[in-house]
Scaffold this motif. Sequence first.
Motif, mmCIF file in Angstrom:
data_model
loop_
_atom_site.group_PDB
_atom_site.id
_atom_site.type_symbol
_atom_site.label_atom_id
_atom_site.label_comp_id
_atom_site.label_asym_id
_atom_site.label_seq_id
_atom_site.Cartn_x
_atom_site.Cartn_y
_atom_site.Cartn_z
ATOM 1 N N GLU A 213 -22.728 -3.324 -29.402
ATOM 2 C CA GLU A 213 -22.462 -4.696 -28.967
ATOM 3 C C GLU A 213 -21.498 -4.661 -27.791
ATOM 4 O O GLU A 213 -20.434 -4.045 -27.866
ATOM 5 N N PHE A 214 -21.903 -5.309 -26.709
ATOM 6 C CA PHE A 214 -21.062 -5.343 -25.503
ATOM 7 C C PHE A 214 -20.409 -6.722 -25.412
ATOM 8 O O PHE A 214 -21.050 -7.735 -25.708
ATOM 9 N N SER A 215 -19.113 -6.745 -25.001
ATOM 10 C CA SER A 215 -18.363 -8.018 -25.055
ATOM 11 C C SER A 215 -18.907 -9.067 -24.092
ATOM 12 O O SER A 215 -18.726 -10.260 -24.291
ATOM 13 N N THR A 216 -19.550 -8.626 -23.019
ATOM 14 C CA THR A 216 -20.164 -9.597 -22.112
ATOM 15 C C THR A 216 -21.193 -8.917 -21.231
ATOM 16 O O THR A 216 -21.237 -7.684 -21.154
ATOM 17 N N GLY A 217 -22.009 -9.728 -20.609
ATOM 18 C CA GLY A 217 -23.035 -9.160 -19.734
ATOM 19 C C GLY A 217 -22.575 -9.055 -18.291
ATOM 20 O O GLY A 217 -23.144 -8.319 -17.497
ATOM 21 N N GLY A 218 -21.528 -9.806 -17.957
ATOM 22 C CA GLY A 218 -21.064 -9.751 -16.565
ATOM 23 C C GLY A 218 -19.616 -10.200 -16.461
ATOM 24 O O GLY A 218 -19.157 -11.021 -17.236
ATOM 25 N N ILE A 219 -18.908 -9.653 -15.510
ATOM 26 C CA ILE A 219 -17.511 -10.046 -15.309
ATOM 27 C C ILE A 219 -17.325 -10.510 -13.872
ATOM 28 O O ILE A 219 -17.645 -9.780 -12.928
ATOM 29 N N ASP A 220 -16.842 -11.752 -13.748
ATOM 30 C CA ASP A 220 -16.503 -12.251 -12.414
ATOM 31 C C ASP A 220 -14.995 -12.098 -12.239
ATOM 32 O O ASP A 220 -14.222 -12.678 -12.984
ATOM 33 N N PHE A 221 -14.592 -11.317 -11.261
ATOM 34 C CA PHE A 221 -13.162 -11.038 -11.076
ATOM 35 C C PHE A 221 -12.445 -12.110 -10.260
ATOM 36 O O PHE A 221 -11.242 -12.048 -10.068
ATOM 37 N N GLY A 222 -13.168 -13.057 -9.766
ATOM 38 C CA GLY A 222 -12.530 -14.124 -8.990
ATOM 39 C C GLY A 222 -12.074 -13.619 -7.626
ATOM 40 O O GLY A 222 -12.602 -12.644 -7.105
ATOM 41 N N LYS A 223 -11.066 -14.320 -7.090
ATOM 42 C CA LYS A 223 -10.608 -13.977 -5.737
ATOM 43 C C LYS A 223 -9.486 -12.944 -5.795
ATOM 44 O O LYS A 223 -8.589 -13.048 -6.628
ATOM 45 N N ALA A 224 -9.557 -11.999 -4.932
ATOM 46 C CA ALA A 224 -8.475 -11.035 -4.779
ATOM 47 C C ALA A 224 -8.553 -10.452 -3.388
ATOM 48 O O ALA A 224 -9.570 -10.580 -2.711
ATOM 49 N N GLY A 225 -7.494 -9.845 -2.955
ATOM 50 C CA GLY A 225 -7.492 -9.234 -1.632
ATOM 51 C C GLY A 225 -6.076 -8.955 -1.206
ATOM 52 O O GLY A 225 -5.142 -9.461 -1.822
ATOM 53 N N PRO A 226 -5.934 -8.185 -0.164
ATOM 54 C CA PRO A 226 -4.584 -7.875 0.300
ATOM 55 C C PRO A 226 -3.892 -9.152 0.768
ATOM 56 O O PRO A 226 -4.502 -9.969 1.453
ATOM 57 N N SER A 227 -2.654 -9.348 0.355
ATOM 58 C CA SER A 227 -1.943 -10.558 0.761
ATOM 59 C C SER A 227 -1.477 -10.406 2.189
ATOM 60 O O SER A 227 -1.526 -9.332 2.774
ATOM 61 N N ILE A 228 -1.021 -11.516 2.742
ATOM 62 C CA ILE A 228 -0.622 -11.533 4.144
ATOM 63 C C ILE A 228 0.525 -10.551 4.382
ATOM 64 O O ILE A 228 0.644 -9.951 5.447
ATOM 65 N N ILE A 229 1.317 -10.340 3.355
ATOM 66 C CA ILE A 229 2.462 -9.443 3.509
ATOM 67 C C ILE A 229 1.996 -7.992 3.590
ATOM 68 O O ILE A 229 2.480 -7.209 4.408
ATOM 69 N N THR A 230 1.001 -7.636 2.762
ATOM 70 C CA THR A 230 0.448 -6.288 2.837
ATOM 71 C C THR A 230 -0.145 -6.047 4.219
ATOM 72 O O THR A 230 0.046 -4.988 4.823
ATOM 73 N N ARG A 231 -0.867 -7.067 4.706
ATOM 74 C CA ARG A 231 -1.462 -6.953 6.037
ATOM 75 C C ARG A 231 -0.407 -6.704 7.092
ATOM 76 O O ARG A 231 -0.523 -5.835 7.942
ATOM 77 N N MET A 232 0.658 -7.520 6.993
ATOM 78 C CA MET A 232 1.746 -7.385 7.963
ATOM 79 C C MET A 232 2.347 -5.992 7.884
ATOM 80 O O MET A 232 2.604 -5.357 8.911
ATOM 81 N N SER A 233 2.582 -5.522 6.661
ATOM 82 C CA SER A 233 3.230 -4.222 6.544
ATOM 83 C C SER A 233 2.301 -3.120 7.049
ATOM 84 O O SER A 233 2.769 -2.118 7.582
ATOM 85 N N GLU A 234 0.981 -3.330 6.908
ATOM 86 C CA GLU A 234 0.040 -2.352 7.469
ATOM 87 C C GLU A 234 0.182 -2.298 8.985
ATOM 88 O O GLU A 234 0.262 -1.222 9.585
ATOM 89 N N VAL A 235 0.213 -3.501 9.589
ATOM 90 C CA VAL A 235 0.355 -3.564 11.046
ATOM 91 C C VAL A 235 1.650 -2.896 11.478
ATOM 92 O O VAL A 235 1.695 -2.092 12.414
ATOM 93 N N VAL A 236 2.704 -3.210 10.727
ATOM 94 C CA VAL A 236 4.021 -2.673 11.065
ATOM 95 C C VAL A 236 4.041 -1.155 10.911
ATOM 96 O O VAL A 236 4.612 -0.440 11.738
ATOM 97 N N SER A 237 3.389 -0.659 9.865
ATOM 98 C CA SER A 237 3.412 0.787 9.647
ATOM 99 C C SER A 237 2.682 1.506 10.774
ATOM 100 O O SER A 237 3.002 2.639 11.104
ATOM 101 N N GLY A 238 1.730 0.807 11.389
ATOM 102 C CA GLY A 238 1.075 1.377 12.563
ATOM 103 C C GLY A 238 2.045 1.505 13.730
ATOM 104 O O GLY A 238 1.961 2.426 14.533
ATOM 105 N N LEU A 239 2.985 0.573 13.785
ATOM 106 C CA LEU A 239 3.947 0.575 14.887
ATOM 107 C C LEU A 239 5.056 1.609 14.686
ATOM 108 O O LEU A 239 5.691 2.042 15.631
ATOM 109 N N GLN A 240 5.254 1.963 13.410
ATOM 110 C CA GLN A 240 6.426 2.772 13.069
ATOM 111 C C GLN A 240 6.552 4.079 13.858
ATOM 112 O O GLN A 240 7.632 4.343 14.395
#
Lengths: 476, 193
Positions: A213-240
Amino acid sequence: MNRDSSFSWARLVKVLLGLVVLVGVGWFLFVIREILVPFVIAFIISFLLHPLVDRMEGRGMGRGVSIGLIFAAVLVLGAIGFFTVGKRLTEQVMDITEQFLRQETVVRQFSVTNTGEESAPVEVMWQRMRPGKRFALVDPPAFPVELAPGARLDLQIRFSPRGTEQCEGILRFSSPELEEPFELRVQGNASGEQEEFWTNPENMQKVAAQGLEFSTGGIDFGKAGPSIITRMSEVVSGLQPKLHAYLGVEVDLEKLVKVKGREMMNTLVGRSSAFMEGIFSGLALLVIVPFAVFFFLKEGRRITHELIELVPNAYFELCLNLIYQINSQIGGYLRGQMLETGIVALLSVVALTLIGLPNAIPIGLLAGTANMIPYLGPLIGGITASVVAISTGGGGSMVLYVILAFAVIQMLDNLVIQPIIVAKSVDLHPLLVMLVVSIGSQLLGIMGMLIAVPVTGILKASTQTIYRGIRGYRAG
Amino acid sequence: MADPLWGRLFNRQSEKQESLFEVLKRIPIFQDFNPREFAKIEDILHRRSFASGEVILREGEMGVGMYIVLSGQVQILHAGEGSKPIRLATLGPGDFFGEQALLDESPRTASAVAAEACQAIGFFRPDMLELIERNPRTGLKVVMRLSQMISIRLRQTNRLLKEARERTAAVERQLETRQEAASGAGAPAPPSR
């Protein structure tokens, strides 16, 4: 009468009593400050509408009718605005909040239970993951897992996308018990049209198949993604590395941005939610503000008249004149400010839309509002727009356009708009503005920051007028 | 002045009961206004009470409006060269003073002191400007009446000035003829002595 030179206990007691009353009133206002906010807003709005009502009355309309007409017009304009830009504005605000606040990874539970009488070996395998490996099992056990009768295997699935693109995949469960493998479908950041699978509630329920028996047939994870701060820190780390090479500074910029950004975000969000609770509870703002505006517009003059009647003869004319001057000063100041804010906001929205910046409407509105704060305001608008430009992958050229647009708008504001409006009679020192904005945010959160500048302008105009008036009156 | 603020707070209601309309109708400025226009004007008028000897307006201070005497007597005083002020006029019910300040922001040219307990209606520039904005027709009517009153005063002043000039001229002429007579009769006298 030599009352000025004589010292008397009665006079001292009077002064002390006056001070006590003043402190008491100040303290009381401080305690009820949150209740006062809608009234302050209503006061400001009524000042803006006052000349309009007067003019309509001058055309022969009744005052009540004039106010009613203005209210109706505002309602209609509001409705038009809501149906034309309102939807997009809400979407964009939601999008921007989501960018700041969204989760970077989402973890969901899933389980397989052996409902049969014999133990079953279970094997899993990821399939058809698009656009790449975005789903994974957290601490997976060594497969195949031997599932005894009645035993349950709990699995945790993690969704960690690199952007906000739509992701999907299939986790295939195979076992000798199963005639054909069971496929668990997963998806995240789903947008637009959904496949029929996801809209059918049956697929989201328990699935039983040949002793498993499987608890469900499908899982919707909803919205997710890198936040604006992660993006900024990525850009900044490129500058470092460059920064290190040119300047020889050894700073972990990425960490700095991440930690400080998070802190800032948490404070802001904490404040604004408290503010929402405090102000919008019971739609107080929506009910009190229009009511108070109507009252101020209709009865404002009578209230002033009755108050002036209380002034002793000796100060009567002085008070009357001062109240009139303060009124016209505040009116000019507020109307000028609002007009300038509106024009700058409009220009910003148009410019940012032309550039192609995502979420141009809320950012433009923010830039217009921030413009009330001298020197600092344009920076706030520019920085926010630049951050959004960077985080949405606009790159250096878009940031350049944003800066250019803000520079042009500032130039227009200083060289064209302000000289035309000529309401800068109340000049607030930038240091003072920073101080009162901080005090406002401390006392009332975001709403406090917004009303801090006009309230300070009102107080300064009043004090100036009173000071000049008293000197002129006595010297005249 | 026991406590002006509290006194005012409690007396106000009883004062209001006598209709301002009835009182104002007797005053030349407001003679041909209808009740609706009165309602508009009443909004911007201030009814003030003054104790005997109380200064209503002080010479040299900036003023913003005029007063109309409702009851009692008001003395208009001018600080002369000496220590004692010169009394220019005594005004009774229906008279008004300070109307210059209604038109321009200028220091008062004389003081007004209540000769006995009196009531007056104050009418001020800011309120008048607002009335003109809100009800141009009524506002203009008030300004028109006001100009007429001032014009009457100006005419009186002109007449007085003319009389004064004529009198001065007559006096000058008299002086001249006397001097001539003196020079004609008396000037040659010393050498003859």
